[in-house]
Design a protein around this motif. Structure first.
Motif, short mmCIF file in Angstrom:
data_model
loop_
_atom_site.label_atom_id
_atom_site.label_comp_id
_atom_site.label_asym_id
_atom_site.label_seq_id
_atom_site.Cartn_x
_atom_site.Cartn_y
_atom_site.Cartn_z
N THR A 19 0.84 -1.20 0.00
CA THR A 19 0.00 0.00 0.00
C THR A 19 0.88 1.24 0.00
OG1 THR A 19 -1.74 -1.17 1.19
CG2 THR A 19 -1.81 1.24 1.26
N CYS A 20 1.99 1.19 0.70
CA CYS A 20 2.88 2.34 0.80
C CYS A 20 4.17 2.19 -0.01
CB CYS A 20 3.25 2.60 2.26
SG CYS A 20 1.85 3.13 3.26
N HIS A 21 4.61 0.94 -0.20
CA HIS A 21 5.89 0.69 -0.85
C HIS A 21 5.72 0.03 -2.21
CE1 HIS A 21 8.04 1.60 2.88
NE2 HIS A 21 7.07 0.93 3.49
N GLU A 22 6.49 0.48 -3.17
CA GLU A 22 6.52 -0.13 -4.49
C GLU A 22 7.37 -1.40 -4.43
OE1 GLU A 22 8.13 0.95 -8.96
OE2 GLU A 22 9.01 1.94 -7.22
N LEU A 23 6.89 -2.44 -5.07
CA LEU A 23 7.67 -3.67 -5.23
C LEU A 23 7.22 -4.33 -6.52
CD1 LEU A 23 9.83 -5.54 -4.21
CD2 LEU A 23 8.10 -6.72 -2.85
N ALA A 24 8.01 -4.15 -7.57
CA ALA A 24 7.65 -4.61 -8.92
C ALA A 24 7.39 -6.11 -8.99
CB ALA A 24 8.74 -4.21 -9.91
N SER A 25 8.14 -6.90 -8.23
CA SER A 25 8.02 -8.35 -8.35
C SER A 25 6.64 -8.88 -7.98
CB SER A 25 9.09 -9.06 -7.51
OG SER A 25 8.86 -8.84 -6.12
N SER B 132 14.12 -1.30 10.27
CA SER B 132 13.17 -0.43 9.59
C SER B 132 11.72 -0.85 9.82
CB SER B 132 13.46 -0.39 8.09
OG SER B 132 14.72 0.19 7.86
N ILE B 133 11.52 -2.13 10.03
CA ILE B 133 10.18 -2.65 10.28
C ILE B 133 9.77 -2.43 11.74
CG2 ILE B 133 8.77 -4.76 10.37
CD1 ILE B 133 10.57 -5.79 8.01
N HIS C 216 2.83 10.49 5.96
CA HIS C 216 2.51 9.07 6.07
C HIS C 216 3.73 8.30 6.60
CE1 HIS C 216 -1.14 9.89 3.87
NE2 HIS C 216 -0.42 10.56 3.01
N ARG C 217 4.09 8.54 7.83
CA ARG C 217 5.24 7.88 8.44
C ARG C 217 5.00 6.39 8.59
NH1 ARG C 217 8.68 11.23 11.76
NH2 ARG C 217 9.56 12.68 10.27
N MET C 218 6.06 5.64 8.48
CA MET C 218 6.03 4.18 8.66
C MET C 218 5.70 3.87 10.12
SD MET C 218 6.97 1.08 7.42
CE MET C 218 7.53 -0.47 8.10
N PRO C 219 4.66 3.08 10.36
CA PRO C 219 4.37 2.67 11.74
C PRO C 219 5.29 1.52 12.13
CG PRO C 219 2.76 1.71 10.26
CD PRO C 219 3.66 2.60 9.41
N SER C 220 5.43 1.31 13.41
CA SER C 220 6.21 0.17 13.90
C SER C 220 5.40 -1.10 13.75
CB SER C 220 6.57 0.37 15.37
OG SER C 220 7.14 -0.82 15.88
N TYR C 221 6.07 -2.16 13.35
CA TYR C 221 5.45 -3.48 13.26
C TYR C 221 6.08 -4.41 14.29
CZ TYR C 221 2.68 -2.29 9.23
OH TYR C 221 1.74 -1.73 8.39
N ARG C 222 6.46 -3.85 15.44
CA ARG C 222 7.09 -4.64 16.49
C ARG C 222 6.14 -5.68 17.06
NH1 ARG C 222 9.65 -0.84 20.14
NH2 ARG C 222 9.44 0.55 18.41
#
Length: 97
Positions: free
Chosen positions: A9-15, A56-57, A73-79
């Motif tokens: 949703t936030c990050h591009e990933l072509a694969s 980063s996650i 749209h800051r990255m939330p923590s996924y801890r």
């Protein structure tokens, strides 16, 4: 894990056809991560690409990528992710080259 946590949703990933626009691209993530920890302004604690991705996650505020420092749209923590899920996500991103 990548799709379950809506990373695309936030990050591009072509694969996988993810076209997120709010965060840095995840294309060639292993290479990018290795370069980021060498940047003079790097403020995190990681010493390897895998550690950088994990950091980063879990602690995304330790280092903000230059072009995204001012985003609303800051990255939330996924801890909160279980360790196995976190490691699967790190392995997946490391496999992106």
């Amino acid at each position: 894990m990548y799709r379950q946590n809506y990373c695309g949703t936030c990050h591009e990933l072509a694969s996988i056809g993810a076209g997120g626009i709010f965060g840095p691209s995840h294309n060639r993530m292993a290479v990018v991560a290795a370069a980021r920890i060498q940047e003079p302004g790097y403020t995190g604690k990681a010493t390897t690409a895998a550690e950088y991705i994990r950091e980063s996650i879990v602690e995304p505020d330790l280092y903000l990528v230059a072009d995204y420092r001012l985003t609303a749209h800051r990255m939330p923590s996924y801890r909160h992710l279980p360790l196995g899920d976190l490691e699967a996500l790190v392995a997946f991103l490391m496999a992106q080259g």
